[in-house]
Enzyme design. Structure first.
Site, PDB file in Angstrom:
ATOM      1  N   GLN A 149       9.369  -2.053   1.161  1.00 21.67           N
ATOM      2  CA  GLN A 149      10.305  -3.695   2.092  1.00 21.67           C
ATOM      3  C   GLN A 149      11.288  -2.400   3.288  1.00 21.67           C
ATOM      4  O   GLN A 149      12.271  -2.600   3.381  1.00 21.67           O
ATOM      5  CB  GLN A 149      11.419  -3.608   1.174  1.00 21.67           C
ATOM      6  CG  GLN A 149      12.221  -5.526   1.428  1.00 21.67           C
ATOM      7  CD  GLN A 149      11.354  -6.240   1.720  1.00 21.67           C
ATOM      8  OE1 GLN A 149      10.307  -6.536   0.848  1.00 21.67           O
ATOM      9  NE2 GLN A 149      11.257  -7.473   2.728  1.00 21.67           N
TER      10      GLN A 149
ATOM     11  N   LYS B  67      -9.138  -3.030   5.692  1.00 23.79           N
ATOM     12  CA  LYS B  67      -8.082  -3.486   4.844  1.00 23.79           C
ATOM     13  C   LYS B  67      -7.456  -4.985   5.449  1.00 23.79           C
ATOM     14  O   LYS B  67      -6.978  -4.872   6.013  1.00 23.79           O
ATOM     15  CB  LYS B  67      -7.548  -2.963   3.847  1.00 23.79           C
ATOM     16  CG  LYS B  67      -6.479  -3.887   2.705  1.00 23.79           C
ATOM     17  CD  LYS B  67      -5.766  -2.525   2.072  1.00 23.79           C
ATOM     18  CE  LYS B  67      -4.093  -2.766   2.312  1.00 23.79           C
ATOM     19  NZ  LYS B  67      -3.661  -1.639   1.861  1.00 23.79           N
TER      20      LYS B  67
ATOM     21  N   ASP C  68      -4.474   7.276  -0.656  1.00 21.02           N
ATOM     22  CA  ASP C  68      -3.643   6.162  -0.089  1.00 21.02           C
ATOM     23  C   ASP C  68      -2.723   7.217  -0.859  1.00 21.02           C
ATOM     24  O   ASP C  68      -2.222   7.695  -1.442  1.00 21.02           O
ATOM     25  CB  ASP C  68      -3.533   4.821  -0.635  1.00 21.02           C
ATOM     26  CG  ASP C  68      -3.595   3.870  -0.095  1.00 21.02           C
ATOM     27  OD1 ASP C  68      -2.517   4.190   1.299  1.00 21.02           O
ATOM     28  OD2 ASP C  68      -3.364   3.090  -0.327  1.00 21.02           O
TER      29      ASP C  68
HETATM   30  C1  R5P Z   1       0.025  -1.013   1.767  1.00 16.32           C
HETATM   31  O1  R5P Z   1       0.080  -0.079   2.785  1.00 16.32           O
HETATM   32  C2  R5P Z   1       0.294   0.533   1.051  1.00 16.32           C
HETATM   33  O2  R5P Z   1      -0.649   2.184   1.797  1.00 16.32           O
HETATM   34  C3  R5P Z   1      -0.824   1.048  -0.266  1.00 16.32           C
HETATM   35  O3  R5P Z   1      -2.045   0.808  -0.311  1.00 16.32           O
HETATM   36  C4  R5P Z   1      -0.213  -0.519  -1.520  1.00 16.32           C
HETATM   37  O4  R5P Z   1       0.973  -0.300  -1.456  1.00 16.32           O
HETATM   38  C5  R5P Z   1      -1.416  -0.457  -2.625  1.00 16.32           C
HETATM   39  O5  R5P Z   1      -1.190  -1.411  -3.206  1.00 16.32           O
HETATM   40  P1  R5P Z   1      -1.797  -1.995  -4.033  1.00 16.32           P
HETATM   41  O6  R5P Z   1      -2.000  -1.212  -5.568  1.00 16.32           O
HETATM   42  O7  R5P Z   1      -0.984  -3.174  -4.846  1.00 16.32           O
HETATM   43  O8  R5P Z   1      -3.007  -2.660  -3.598  1.00 16.32           O
END
Ligand code: R5P
Length: 288
Positions: A92, A186, A212
């Site tokens: 956030q 994405k 990530d």
């Molecule tokens: C988003 O900007 C983050 O870098 C992650 O890609 C994200 O938090 C991943 O979230 P989820 O596993 O819910 O897709």
């Protein structure tokens, strides 16, 4: 210098103690019958430099962070370095819609009150460090080199980030792994839904590592691995700094991927590498 271990990251703290060759500050932590936290330092810390290791997620860990850092100062610690392995509310990181809480900023303003230095690990947005505006230094440590070494051991040919914004992570990891890097495309529709546009990549027959900062629901990595399999990738691994794995995401990913790995910033069954070495490096720099 000694280390004070909060209750969020025992394995990481133990590795930091070993890497730095330092001692632990003994303390007592327990819960009152109503769930509130009781804290008592057993050791004297007067005049000492103390490294507090404690994530601020979930919420009760943030409260623990505040109580521990204040107690150190109340007992006369000379300085307190706050190591925040996983920074809660990091995502956030702005006011997306009018009236929302700017939570990443609010947390920083409060967490910094009894700190002299702040070390975060792969903060979702590096600019959040600027919100710690009353401390002497802040730093955002990355585990992507550690991930790169790990992926090299798995024999990856290519490192990918799930989106362009995270491509620096892929670059860092790929440089260490000694392979090439790229990104997928994405689009996030909401907190649980992502769409992966099949950007044409040369992945046919290749071993691919997706990196990530955070895996939360796992929706992003799930879509990424589907896209890569459709394009003929031979093996697909995923690595992240922070394995939150909300809502059963971990089990789904474990069966879909050839391997799923995370660091010890959030200790969980996929934890396979540690943030200790890069964090210890920064602690040494701060302590001179
Ligand atoms: C988003 O900007 C983050 O870098 C992650 O890609 C994200 O938090 C991943 O979230 P989820 O596993 O819910 O897709």
């Amino acid at each position: 210098m000694r280390i004070l271990q909060g209750s969020s990251n025992p394995a990481l703290t133990e590795k930091l103690v070993q890497t730095l060759g330092t001692d632990i500050v003994r303390r007592e932590l327990m819960r009152f019958p109503d769930g509130e936290l009781y804290i008592k330092m057993i050791d004297d810390v007067k005049g000492e430099d103390i490294v507090l290791v404690q994530s601020t997620y979930p919420d009760h860990n943030a409260v623990e962070f505040l109580l521990l850092s204040r107690t150190l100062k109340d007992m006369g610690a000379r300085s307190v370095v706050g190591v925040i392995p996983y920074y809660g509310y990091a995502r956030q990181d702005k006011v997306f819609k009018e009236g929302e809480s700017f939570s990443a900023r609010t947390m920083a303003k409060h967490l910094q009150m009894d700190l002299d230095h702040v070390i975060c690990v792969n903060l979702h947005k590096e600019a959040t460090l600027y919100e710690f505006d009353s401390v002497m230094s802040t730093v955002n440590v990355s585990v992507m080199e550690v991930i790169g070494s790990f992926l090299q051991g798995l024999g990856v040919d290519l490192v990918l980030s799930p989106d362009k914004g995270a491509m620096n992570y892929a670059r860092e990891a790929a440089e260490t792994a000694g392979c090439s890097f790229d990104h997928l495309e994405k689009t996030r529709m909401d907190g649980r839904t992502v769409i992966m546009t099949p950007k044409k990549l040369d992945v046919h027959g290749k071993v691919v590592g997706i990196v990530d900062d955070i895996i939360a629901t796992g929706g992003t990595i799930q879509k990424a691995q589907e896209t890569l399999r459709e394009q003929g990738a031979r093996e697909v691994y995923a690595c992240c700094a922070h394995g939150l794995f909300t809502g059963g995401g971990r089990d789904r990913l474990v069966s879909a991927l050839d391997g799923l790995y995370s660091s010890d910033t959030i200790e969980n069954p996929t934890t396979a590498f540690s943030a200790a070495v890069p964090v210890a490096g920064r602690i040494r720099e701060i302590m001179g």
